[in-house]
Design an enzyme around this catalytic site. Structure first.
Site, mmCIF file in Angstrom:
data_model
loop_
_atom_site.group_PDB
_atom_site.id
_atom_site.type_symbol
_atom_site.label_atom_id
_atom_site.label_comp_id
_atom_site.label_asym_id
_atom_site.label_seq_id
_atom_site.Cartn_x
_atom_site.Cartn_y
_atom_site.Cartn_z
ATOM 1 N N TRP A 71 44.428 116.807 36.318
ATOM 2 C CA TRP A 71 44.633 118.092 35.618
ATOM 3 C C TRP A 71 43.689 118.214 34.407
ATOM 4 O O TRP A 71 43.493 117.224 33.705
ATOM 5 C CB TRP A 71 46.086 118.211 35.165
ATOM 6 C CG TRP A 71 46.377 119.482 34.411
ATOM 7 C CD1 TRP A 71 46.173 120.753 34.856
ATOM 8 C CD2 TRP A 71 46.925 119.592 33.092
ATOM 9 N NE1 TRP A 71 46.570 121.651 33.888
ATOM 10 C CE2 TRP A 71 47.031 120.978 32.798
ATOM 11 C CE3 TRP A 71 47.339 118.670 32.128
ATOM 12 C CZ2 TRP A 71 47.538 121.452 31.581
ATOM 13 C CZ3 TRP A 71 47.837 119.141 30.923
ATOM 14 C CH2 TRP A 71 47.936 120.518 30.662
ATOM 15 N N GLY B 98 45.995 110.502 32.352
ATOM 16 C CA GLY B 98 44.870 111.427 32.478
ATOM 17 C C GLY B 98 43.742 110.909 31.611
ATOM 18 O O GLY B 98 43.982 110.228 30.610
ATOM 19 N N TYR C 1 44.872 123.024 40.257
ATOM 20 C CA TYR C 1 43.969 122.396 39.297
ATOM 21 C C TYR C 1 42.532 122.870 39.535
ATOM 22 O O TYR C 1 41.980 122.668 40.624
ATOM 23 C CB TYR C 1 44.039 120.858 39.375
ATOM 24 C CG TYR C 1 45.364 120.260 38.949
ATOM 25 C CD1 TYR C 1 46.363 121.033 38.357
ATOM 26 C CD2 TYR C 1 45.637 118.901 39.141
ATOM 27 C CE1 TYR C 1 47.576 120.486 37.981
ATOM 28 C CE2 TYR C 1 46.847 118.341 38.757
ATOM 29 C CZ TYR C 1 47.817 119.146 38.183
ATOM 30 O OH TYR C 1 49.014 118.599 37.815
ATOM 31 N N ASP D 226 46.881 111.704 41.552
ATOM 32 C CA ASP D 226 47.635 112.960 41.562
ATOM 33 C C ASP D 226 46.712 114.176 41.483
ATOM 34 O O ASP D 226 45.736 114.178 40.739
ATOM 35 C CB ASP D 226 48.588 112.971 40.361
ATOM 36 C CG ASP D 226 49.506 114.175 40.376
ATOM 37 O OD1 ASP D 226 50.266 114.322 41.353
ATOM 38 O OD2 ASP D 226 49.460 114.978 39.427
ATOM 39 N N ARG E 80 40.385 117.799 24.584
ATOM 40 C CA ARG E 80 41.143 118.842 25.281
ATOM 41 C C ARG E 80 41.512 119.981 24.331
ATOM 42 O O ARG E 80 41.455 121.150 24.701
ATOM 43 C CB ARG E 80 42.414 118.239 25.915
ATOM 44 C CG ARG E 80 43.206 119.242 26.714
ATOM 45 C CD ARG E 80 44.390 118.611 27.432
ATOM 46 N NE ARG E 80 43.976 117.666 28.458
ATOM 47 C CZ ARG E 80 44.813 116.994 29.246
ATOM 48 N NH1 ARG E 80 46.116 117.180 29.123
ATOM 49 N NH2 ARG E 80 44.364 116.148 30.151
ATOM 50 N N GLN F 17 38.431 105.741 28.601
ATOM 51 C CA GLN F 17 39.866 106.013 28.405
ATOM 52 C C GLN F 17 40.687 105.368 29.521
ATOM 53 O O GLN F 17 41.775 104.854 29.276
ATOM 54 C CB GLN F 17 40.114 107.529 28.366
ATOM 55 C CG GLN F 17 39.459 108.228 27.174
ATOM 56 C CD GLN F 17 39.591 109.741 27.250
ATOM 57 O OE1 GLN F 17 40.085 110.292 28.231
ATOM 58 N NE2 GLN F 17 39.135 110.426 26.206
#
Ligand SMILES: NC(=O)c1ccc[n+]([C@@H]2O[C@H](COP(=O)([O-])OP(=O)(O)OC[C@H]3O[C@@H](n4cnc5c(N)ncnc54)[C@H](OP(=O)(O)O)[C@@H]3O)[C@@H](O)[C@H]2O)c1
Length: 319
Positions: A21, A286, A54, A49, A230, A292
Site C-alpha cells: 500500500w 510496509g 492499491y 499483501d 509518506r 527499512q
C-alpha cells in the site's frame, strides 16, 4: 522468524509480512520491489499483501512482474488481494461486495498479478447494502473455483464477521478465517476489545496493518515532515493531522527512550510490541526502501527483550 497459524487454518504465515500500500508504483519501482521482496524473503517472510485498489491496480501488476523476475516456487509463498472499492465507476462496480463484482474482480486481479490463484482474498470493507449470504456464497464460489485458497475480512465489525461465519457454517461453505485490521500502539480498541471474542471463540486469524502508524512510530516526524516521506505525499495529506499530532509525538519521544535502552530503533520496538500479542498471526509491514525492510525485519530479535517490566513501561506511555 516464527511461523504462526493463520487462525484455525492449517496454513502458517511468517510473523512479519510485507505489503504494498502507498509504496508499490508510487514510491517503489520494479528493481526496488524485487530488492525489497528478496530482503523480506531472506528474513523469512512468506506472505506478501496486495489489493485491487492499491495504485488502482498498478501495485498488483508490479508485484506480479516482480514475482516473475524472482522466480520463486509458487508453493513457497502466499499472495493476497482485497476487493471492495473497485477500479471502475459503474453502479455495480464500486464500494460493493455483490456477487457479480466479486466474481469478475478476482479475474482482473489474477490477470494483473499474472497468477492463477491468490492464497488469501479479503473483502476489503463491509458492504451494508449486500446481504452477507450473497458475499459468503460468492467467496465460497471463488475458493471452490481454485482462484483463491482462504478468504477473510478487512475492517469488518465483529458482529458482521460472526454473521458471515454463521452463514458459512449453516450452509457448509468455506468460512472466513482471518481479519485484516489496523493495529498499532496508537490504534488498539478494535483489535484488543471488539475482536477479543473472535479470537477466543472462533480462533479467527489476523494479518494486521500499519504497524508504524504510517511512519509516526519510527520517530521520523518528531522534527517535522521529512522530504520524501509518506507524510509529504500530496495524495496522502489526510494522514498529516495524525503524523504531526503533538501529543502523539511526545509519546513517540518517550518510546524512543525505551527503544534506546534496549538497543533497538523505535520502529523495531513498535513492531516487536505487536508480536507479543498472540492474537496477531502476522504483522504486515510496509517500506518505501530496502533499508527499512532490513531494519523492520530485525524486530523479531527485540521481542524477547520486551519483559513484563518493559511492557509496563510502554503501556504507561501509550495507555
Ligand atoms: N486492509 C487495509 O485496509 C489496509 C490499509 C493499510 C495498509 N494495509 C496493508 O498493511 C501494509 C502496511 O501498512 P503501512 O504501509 O501503513 O505500514 P506502516 O509500517 O504503518 O508504514 C509504513 C511506512 O512507514 C515508513 N517506514 C517503514 N519502516 C520505516 C523505518 N524503519 N524507518 C523509517 N520509516 C519507515 C515508510 O514510509 P516513508 O518512507 O514513505 O515515510 C513505510 O512505507 C500495507 O502495505 C498494506 O499491505 C492494509
Amino acid at each position: 522468524m516464527e511461523y504462526r497459524h493463520l487462525g484455525r487454518s492449517g496454513v502458517r504465515v511468517g510473523e512479519l509480512s510485507l505489503g504494498s500500500w502507498v509504496t508499490f508504483h508510487n514510491q517503489v519501482n520494479l528493481d526496488a520491489a524485487v530488492e525489497m521482496m528478496s530482503a523480506a524473503r531472506e528474513a523469512g517472510v512468506n506472505f506478501f499483501d496486495n489489493a485491487e485498489i492499491y495504485a488502482k491496480g498498478e501495485s498488483e501488476k508490479l508485484m506480479g512482474t516482480a514475482l516473475k523476475k524472482l522466480g520463486w516456487r509458487r508453493s513457497s509463498y502466499l499472495i493476497s488481494t482485497k476487493l471492495f472499492w473497485g477500479l471502475n465507476d459503474g453502479v455495480n462496480e464500486k464500494n460493493t461486495l455483490n456477487r457479480k463484482y466479486l466474481l469478475e474482480a478476482i479475474d482482473g486481479s489474477l490477470k494483473r498479478l499474472e497468477l492463477d490463484h491468490v492464497d488469501l482474498i479479503y473483502c476489503h470493507r463491509p458492504d451494508p447494502n449486500t446481504p452477507v449470504e450473497e458475499t459468503v456464497w460468492a467467496m465460497h464460489t471463488i475458493i471452490e473455483s481454485g482462484k483463491a485458497i482462504y478468504w477473510g475480512t478487512s475492517e469488518w465489525p465483529a458482529a458482521d464477521i460472526v454473521a458471515a461465519i454463521e452463514v458459512a457454517e449453516r450452509h457448509h461453505l468455506h468460512k472466513p478465517v482471518m481479519e485484516q485490521p489496523q493495529y498499532n500502539m496508537f490504534h488498539r480498541e478494535r483489535f484488543e476489545v471488539e475482536y477479543e471474542r473472535l479470537f477466543r471463540e472462533y480462533g479467527y486469524g489476523s494479518t494486521t496493518w500499519s504497524p508504524l502508524a504510517s511512519g509516526l512510530l519510527t520517530g521520523k516526524y518528531n522534527d517535522g515532515v521529512p522530504e520524501g516521506s509518506r507524510g509529504s505525499l500530496p495524495q496522502y495529506s489526510r494522514l498529516l493531522e495524525k503524523l504531526t499530532d503533538r501529543v502523539l509525538l511526545e509519546k513517540v519521544n518517550k518510546l524512543t527512550e525505551i527503544a534506546d535502552d534496549l538497543g533497538a530503533t523505535t520502529a523495531q520496538l513498535a513492531i516487536a510490541w505487536l508480536l507479543k500479542n498472540p492474537n496477531v498471526s502476522t504483522v504486515i509491514t510496509g517500506a518505501s526502501r530496502v533499508e527499512q525492510v532490513h531494519q523492520n525485519m530485525k524486530a523479531v530479535d527485540i521481542v524477547e527483550k520486551l519483559t513484563p517490566d518493559v511492557m509496563e513501561a510502554i503501556e504507561k506511555v501509550i495507555a
